[in-house]
Write an enzyme that holds these catalytic residues in place. Structure first.
Site, PDB file in Angstrom:
ATOM      1  N   GLU A  16       0.834  -1.190   0.000  1.00  0.00           N
ATOM      2  CA  GLU A  16       0.000   0.000   0.000  1.00  0.00           C
ATOM      3  C   GLU A  16       0.877   1.251   0.000  1.00  0.00           C
ATOM      4  O   GLU A  16       1.879   1.325   0.716  1.00  0.00           O
ATOM      5  CB  GLU A  16      -0.883  -0.014   1.247  1.00  0.00           C
ATOM      6  CG  GLU A  16      -1.792   1.175   1.388  1.00  0.00           C
ATOM      7  CD  GLU A  16      -2.615   1.123   2.670  1.00  0.00           C
ATOM      8  OE1 GLU A  16      -3.515   1.945   2.808  1.00  0.00           O
ATOM      9  OE2 GLU A  16      -2.336   0.258   3.524  1.00  0.00           O
ATOM     10  N   TYR A  17       0.486   2.236  -0.805  1.00  0.00           N
ATOM     11  CA  TYR A  17       1.179   3.524  -0.783  1.00  0.00           C
ATOM     12  C   TYR A  17       0.541   4.394   0.290  1.00  0.00           C
ATOM     13  O   TYR A  17      -0.669   4.602   0.304  1.00  0.00           O
ATOM     14  CB  TYR A  17       1.074   4.228  -2.138  1.00  0.00           C
ATOM     15  CG  TYR A  17       1.608   5.640  -2.093  1.00  0.00           C
ATOM     16  CD1 TYR A  17       2.974   5.871  -2.009  1.00  0.00           C
ATOM     17  CD2 TYR A  17       0.743   6.728  -2.093  1.00  0.00           C
ATOM     18  CE1 TYR A  17       3.469   7.157  -1.936  1.00  0.00           C
ATOM     19  CE2 TYR A  17       1.236   8.023  -2.019  1.00  0.00           C
ATOM     20  CZ  TYR A  17       2.596   8.226  -1.944  1.00  0.00           C
ATOM     21  OH  TYR A  17       3.089   9.502  -1.871  1.00  0.00           O
TER      22      TYR A  17
ATOM     23  N   ASP B 136       8.561  -3.002  18.161  1.00  0.00           N
ATOM     24  CA  ASP B 136       9.316  -1.813  17.753  1.00  0.00           C
ATOM     25  C   ASP B 136       8.359  -0.645  17.492  1.00  0.00           C
ATOM     26  O   ASP B 136       8.465   0.045  16.484  1.00  0.00           O
ATOM     27  CB  ASP B 136      10.169  -2.115  16.522  1.00  0.00           C
ATOM     28  CG  ASP B 136      11.284  -1.094  16.306  1.00  0.00           C
ATOM     29  OD1 ASP B 136      11.662  -0.409  17.283  1.00  0.00           O
ATOM     30  OD2 ASP B 136      11.774  -0.987  15.173  1.00  0.00           O
TER      31      ASP B 136
ATOM     32  N   LYS C 171       7.246   2.870  17.666  1.00  0.00           N
ATOM     33  CA  LYS C 171       7.933   4.159  17.814  1.00  0.00           C
ATOM     34  C   LYS C 171       7.350   5.115  16.776  1.00  0.00           C
ATOM     35  O   LYS C 171       6.705   4.672  15.807  1.00  0.00           O
ATOM     36  CB  LYS C 171       9.434   3.993  17.619  1.00  0.00           C
ATOM     37  CG  LYS C 171       9.823   3.427  16.263  1.00  0.00           C
ATOM     38  CD  LYS C 171      11.309   3.165  16.168  1.00  0.00           C
ATOM     39  CE  LYS C 171      11.680   2.554  14.817  1.00  0.00           C
ATOM     40  NZ  LYS C 171      13.113   2.272  14.728  1.00  0.00           N
ATOM     41  N   PRO C 172       7.546   6.414  16.945  1.00  0.00           N
ATOM     42  CA  PRO C 172       6.936   7.373  16.011  1.00  0.00           C
ATOM     43  C   PRO C 172       7.277   7.147  14.542  1.00  0.00           C
ATOM     44  O   PRO C 172       6.420   7.341  13.683  1.00  0.00           O
ATOM     45  CB  PRO C 172       7.466   8.721  16.516  1.00  0.00           C
ATOM     46  CG  PRO C 172       7.635   8.510  17.992  1.00  0.00           C
ATOM     47  CD  PRO C 172       8.155   7.095  18.104  1.00  0.00           C
TER      48      PRO C 172
ATOM     49  N   ASN D 289       7.520   4.438  13.067  1.00  0.00           N
ATOM     50  CA  ASN D 289       6.734   3.302  12.580  1.00  0.00           C
ATOM     51  C   ASN D 289       5.235   3.568  12.659  1.00  0.00           C
ATOM     52  O   ASN D 289       4.430   2.645  12.508  1.00  0.00           O
ATOM     53  CB  ASN D 289       7.081   2.029  13.358  1.00  0.00           C
ATOM     54  CG  ASN D 289       8.408   1.440  12.920  1.00  0.00           C
ATOM     55  OD1 ASN D 289       8.892   1.726  11.827  1.00  0.00           O
ATOM     56  ND2 ASN D 289       9.006   0.633  13.765  1.00  0.00           N
TER      57      ASN D 289
ATOM     58  N   ASP E  61       6.402  -1.499   9.612  1.00  0.00           N
ATOM     59  CA  ASP E  61       7.606  -2.246   9.969  1.00  0.00           C
ATOM     60  C   ASP E  61       7.366  -3.328  11.012  1.00  0.00           C
ATOM     61  O   ASP E  61       7.742  -3.192  12.177  1.00  0.00           O
ATOM     62  CB  ASP E  61       8.713  -1.298  10.424  1.00  0.00           C
ATOM     63  CG  ASP E  61      10.074  -1.999  10.435  1.00  0.00           C
ATOM     64  OD1 ASP E  61      10.141  -3.200  10.107  1.00  0.00           O
ATOM     65  OD2 ASP E  61      11.059  -1.336  10.789  1.00  0.00           O
TER      66      ASP E  61
END
Length: 196
Positions: A10-11, A55, A57-58, A60, A73
């Site tokens: 997906e974009y 993981d 975090k901002p 991701n 991710d």
């Protein structure tokens, strides 16, 4: 297609949440709350399939017009089914600025580890800085394990007390003291939204 392999995804136009946090000033607390609710819903869906992200975090968390936030991710994901564990137990996995204490110790993780990391991201949104910083990754990991972050309302008095308490609970050092599941977390976050 005709013998050729393609990687299709997906974009997402973005931006990433990290780009909003590049300046050392807090986001409006209502916006931070909405982003956290959207991320918690996505993590709840992953958890329902038996996955822990490990993981959060901002960088991701990608802003999305339809979903609010899309979680990126899943490269460090751990299956709670035990059939497709991608990394060995005892390894320290994740990003030091947002890593749960149990990850920092190389211990067992479950969805409460992701709740801790999401709490660190919410803290960053509300305070304009991560809860812990230091000159080395090992030092920051150690702070997650042993230190208490400065209270949210000391750094940003505009944050309602109820939301500051939610952040503290999300970032409790012991997993048993955090929200037990995403339904409980979302109920608390939506209650804070109602007070808005």
């Amino acid at each position: 297609d005709r013998g050729l392999h393609f990687f299709v995804m997906e974009y997402l136009e973005g931006p990433g949440l990290d780009s909003l946090l590049a300046r050392p000033e807090p986001l409006p607390w209502g916006k931070a709350l909405e982003y956290t609710i959207a991320a918690a819903r996505g993590l709840r869906a992953a958890s329902a399939q038996g996955f822990v992200h490990r993981d959060v975090k901002p960088s991701n968390l990608m802003l999305d017009r339809e979903a609010g936030i899309k979680i990126l991710d899943f490269g460090l994901v751990k299956s709670m089914h035990g059939d497709s564990q991608l990394t060995r137990d005892g390894a320290i996995i994740g990003s030091p600025l947002y890593m749960s204490p149990e990850q920092g110790r190389g211990g067992t993780v479950d969805l409460r580890s992701d709740i801790y990391s999401l709490g660190c991201a919410l803290y960053h949104m509300l305070c304009g800085r991560p809860p812990f910083t230091g000159p080395s990754p090992v030092g920051v990991i150690s702070m997650h394990v042993t230190d208490k972050a400065p209270p949210v309302r000391v750094l940003n008095p505009d944050v309602p007390e109820v939301l500051a308490r939610i952040v503290e609970r999300m970032m409790a050092k012991e997993p048993a003291e955090r929200f037990a599941n995403y339904d409980d977390l979302l109920a608390a976050l939506e209650s804070a939204r109602a007070e808005r």
